[in-house]
Design an enzyme around this catalytic site. Structure first.
Site, PDB file in Angstrom:
ATOM      1  N   ASP A 104      82.006  20.228  41.275  1.00  0.00           N
ATOM      2  CA  ASP A 104      81.201  20.814  40.148  1.00  0.00           C
ATOM      3  C   ASP A 104      80.942  19.031  39.985  1.00  0.00           C
ATOM      4  O   ASP A 104      81.649  18.120  40.367  1.00  0.00           O
ATOM      5  CB  ASP A 104      82.408  21.092  38.697  1.00  0.00           C
ATOM      6  CG  ASP A 104      82.194  20.301  37.705  1.00  0.00           C
ATOM      7  OD1 ASP A 104      80.664  19.276  37.145  1.00  0.00           O
ATOM      8  OD2 ASP A 104      82.534  21.445  36.866  1.00  0.00           O
ATOM      9  N   HIS A 105      79.344  18.658  39.410  1.00  0.00           N
ATOM     10  CA  HIS A 105      78.663  17.811  40.016  1.00  0.00           C
ATOM     11  C   HIS A 105      79.374  16.179  38.768  1.00  0.00           C
ATOM     12  O   HIS A 105      78.961  15.036  38.892  1.00  0.00           O
ATOM     13  CB  HIS A 105      77.340  18.195  39.801  1.00  0.00           C
ATOM     14  CG  HIS A 105      77.063  18.090  38.374  1.00  0.00           C
ATOM     15  ND1 HIS A 105      76.730  19.591  37.634  1.00  0.00           N
ATOM     16  CD2 HIS A 105      75.983  17.569  37.840  1.00  0.00           C
ATOM     17  CE1 HIS A 105      76.043  19.611  36.700  1.00  0.00           C
ATOM     18  NE2 HIS A 105      75.505  18.245  36.438  1.00  0.00           N
ATOM     19  N   HIS A 135      82.132  21.769  33.405  1.00  0.00           N
ATOM     20  CA  HIS A 135      82.204  20.247  33.207  1.00  0.00           C
ATOM     21  C   HIS A 135      82.685  19.631  31.817  1.00  0.00           C
ATOM     22  O   HIS A 135      83.298  18.325  31.973  1.00  0.00           O
ATOM     23  CB  HIS A 135      80.477  19.743  32.977  1.00  0.00           C
ATOM     24  CG  HIS A 135      79.755  20.569  33.680  1.00  0.00           C
ATOM     25  ND1 HIS A 135      80.024  20.664  35.360  1.00  0.00           N
ATOM     26  CD2 HIS A 135      78.383  21.013  33.787  1.00  0.00           C
ATOM     27  CE1 HIS A 135      79.160  21.122  35.752  1.00  0.00           C
ATOM     28  NE2 HIS A 135      77.747  21.398  35.152  1.00  0.00           N
TER      29      HIS A 135
HETATM   30  C1  BG6 Z   1      74.664  22.563  34.498  1.00  0.00           C
HETATM   31  C2  BG6 Z   1      74.995  23.404  33.919  1.00  0.00           C
HETATM   32  O1  BG6 Z   1      76.008  22.782  35.148  1.00  0.00           O
HETATM   33  O2  BG6 Z   1      75.235  20.914  33.931  1.00  0.00           O
HETATM   34  C3  BG6 Z   1      72.857  22.992  33.260  1.00  0.00           C
HETATM   35  O3  BG6 Z   1      73.696  25.276  34.130  1.00  0.00           O
HETATM   36  C4  BG6 Z   1      73.290  21.470  32.372  1.00  0.00           C
HETATM   37  O4  BG6 Z   1      72.613  24.389  31.915  1.00  0.00           O
HETATM   38  C5  BG6 Z   1      73.722  20.419  33.358  1.00  0.00           C
HETATM   39  O5  BG6 Z   1      71.876  21.181  31.936  1.00  0.00           O
HETATM   40  C6  BG6 Z   1      74.224  19.101  32.811  1.00  0.00           C
HETATM   41  O6  BG6 Z   1      73.953  18.438  34.304  1.00  0.00           O
HETATM   42  P1  BG6 Z   1      74.087  16.801  33.817  1.00  0.00           P
HETATM   43  O7  BG6 Z   1      74.800  16.515  34.864  1.00  0.00           O
HETATM   44  O8  BG6 Z   1      72.459  16.770  33.319  1.00  0.00           O
HETATM   45  O9  BG6 Z   1      74.580  16.425  32.342  1.00  0.00           O
END
Ligand code: BG6
Length: 524
Positions: free
Chosen positions: A191-192, A254
């Site tokens: 989960d990034h 997230h």
């Molecule tokens: C992704 C979603 O996992 O996370 C996207 O699929 C979203 O829809 C993105 O835009 C948001 O990531 P970050 O790091 O830009 O907040």
């Protein structure tokens, strides 16, 4: 490059990293730039190679050529040419279908060659940067080909991208499928958000500061807000988004990472399972929403025409690959209760959406009001409450608002902010967010990855909402203008409880206006 990977005792081991879906977006935007950053920081093992695997028609040579064209566009900083040629020498490509046993044999040979040429010592890291329907079939093929076998001197690990299932049943099934060929220790569910510096800092901030932790509970905290607002619409991902929606796309993954980091009990060590047990406990303590509560505690929205990100936006239904009658939600706000000793009675308000007024991801801890008695006979009419904001993006930092006396003869109060800005203290980070996670996987540290039970616990919270929404499809979409803060119901969700969403820019402006007005009129 200024990067801050916490020192860990275990170094990343030599390995061949195989990327499934190597011709896709994630590889060029995140994975290759992240690996370059690791190499530039001297954290990537020298004995390392990459094998790209996808259905597209590349050879190793033309794949290297493609990556060389991509890297200047996507690397956060220019990549040193010497480093890049070192990198290119260890990139290979295998063309093949994910269901083709012959292609997996070719892959096996290519891995063996790359391993021999770069002395990767038999370790293999498989990255599934593909659509979720391929997770099961690819791992099965890998298992059948014998590529997942470990022994005491060689490891094989698999990083699985999100979405991990689209509901509780499919997540359980996927866990089952993976467990046919992999042990839990081999699976790294990524989960990034956990790769973001400030998200990791939530734990450090809470548990390394003696003045914070004693306040972090229902006795002092009035409520918590977690916002992940984006100004972009669905961009070119309409097809995927139609089947997902904001709830599935952002909440069980997230937003729940931010929630568990904020609400977890102190672990007794940074041991992976110790930390993850504490996070899992939070998910288990969330009160499941009854059908009635889904109707009152959840808000869904979809953006219509408006001005977002400085440009005219025709609305979600006009996006490519989106049905003109789509009922998919692009915004969601919800109120949850964590029913444990620390948090009982403290609402957690979460919201996320596309095409909103401002890009901001933040956690707001709103503290309780102090007694007013001291100010009863002064001109002060209202006491502001302390607020701690953990800014996750676009700017990373922490700010604490404190009540202070406005200078002058009369008793006037204003809010002042004590700000800590990551960039000012530690210099700008140029990371993609994947560096730490890739490194940890190569080092065998799963702390920042999701365990099967955590994923299932997250979906258990979401499932009752999906069920009610399925039974009662949204009416009245679109219900917010692109470039706004979402549907009015999201404001009502808090207003009903006598609360309001935190607005960084607006708050600041209002506060300045208030102080200016107080100065003019002498009234608070
Ligand atoms: C992704 C979603 O996992 O996370 C996207 O699929 C979203 O829809 C993105 O835009 C948001 O990531 P970050 O790091 O830009 O907040």
């Amino acid at each position: 490059m200024n990067s801050h990977h916490p020192e860990t005792s275990v170094a990343a081991s030599p390995c061949v990293m195989v990327i499934f879906g190597a011709s896709g977006d994630l590889t060029k935007r995140k994975l290759i730039p992240a690996l370059c950053n690791l190499a530039a920081d001297n954290v990537l093992p020298k004995q390392f190679a990459i094998v790209g695997f996808a259905t597209n028609d590349y050879t190793s040579e033309s794949f290297r050529q493609k990556l060389s064209e991509d890297i200047p566009k996507y690397a956060p900083l220019p990549v040193d040419p010497q480093l890049w040629s070192w990198f290119l020498e260890r990139i290979y490509y295998v063309k093949g279908d994910f269901a083709d046993a012959e292609a997996f044999k070719r892959l096996q040979q290519q891995i063996a060659t790359a391993d021999k040429e770069h002395d990767c010592q038999g370790n293999k890291l498989f990255y599934l940067a593909v659509a979720p329907r391929f997770f099961g079939p690819i791992t099965k093929m890998l298992g059948d080909t014998g590529l997942l076998t470990e022994d005491p001197t060689h490891w094989a690990r698999v990083i699985v991208e999100k979405p991990f299932g689209h509901d509780l049943a499919s997540a359980i099934q996927l866990n089952k499928d993976l467990s046919q060929v992999l042990t839990e220790k081999q699976i790294y569910r990524i989960d990034h958000y956990l790769g973001k510096e400030t998200v990791q800092n939530v734990m450090v901030f809470r548990f390394s500061n003696n003045i914070i932790e004693p306040l972090w509970n229902r006795h002092y905290v009035d409520h918590v807000q977690i916002t992940a607002a984006e100004t972009v619409g669905v961009e070119h991902r309409g097809g995927f988004y139609e089947t997902a929606g904001a709830l599935r796309d952002m909440v069980p993954n997230h937003l729940f990472q931010l929630l568990t980091m904020t609400a977890m009990e102190p672990p007794i060590s940074f041991d992976a399972d110790e930390v993850r047990n504490k996070q899992a406990e939070v998910l288990h303590a969330i009160q499941p929403l009854e059908a009635e509560e889904v109707l009152t505690n959840m808000v869904r929205g979809q953006y219509g025409p408006g001005m977002a990100d400085g440009a005219r936006d025709a609305g979600y239904r006009a996006e490519p690959d989106v049905s003109p009658n789509s009922n998919t939600e692009t915004f969601v706000a919800l109120k949850l209760q964590i029913d444990n000793w620390r948090w009982a009675g403290v609402p957690f308000y979460l919201r996320t959406g596309k095409a909103l007024a401002q890009r901001t991801t933040e956690i707001v801890i709103q503290f309780r009001r102090t007694p007013f008695v001291l100010f009863r006979n002064t001109t002060v009419k209202n006491l502001e409450t302390n607020r701690l904001v953990i800014h996750i993006q676009p700017d990373e930092g922490i700010s604490l608002s404190l009540g202070a006396k406005v200078p002058g003869a009369l008793m006037k109060l204003g809010l002042v902010n004590m700000d800590f800005d990551y960039k000012t203290y530690f210099g700008a980070e140029h990371n993609t967010g994947y560096e730490r996670l890739l490194r940890d996987c190569m080092a065998g540290d799963p702390t920042l990855f999701q365990r099967s039970d955590m994923v299932e616990a997250g979906w258990s919270v979401i499932q009752p909402i999906l069920d009610v929404w399925h039974a009662l499809p949204a009416r009245g979409f679109p219900n917010y203008a692109a470039g706004s803060w979402g549907p009015a119901e999201a404001e009502d969700l808090l207003a009903r409880d006598g609360r309001a969403w935190h607005r960084t820019d607006q708050d600041l402006m209002e506060q300045r206006n208030r102080i200016a007005l107080m100065d003019k009129t002498g009234v608070t």
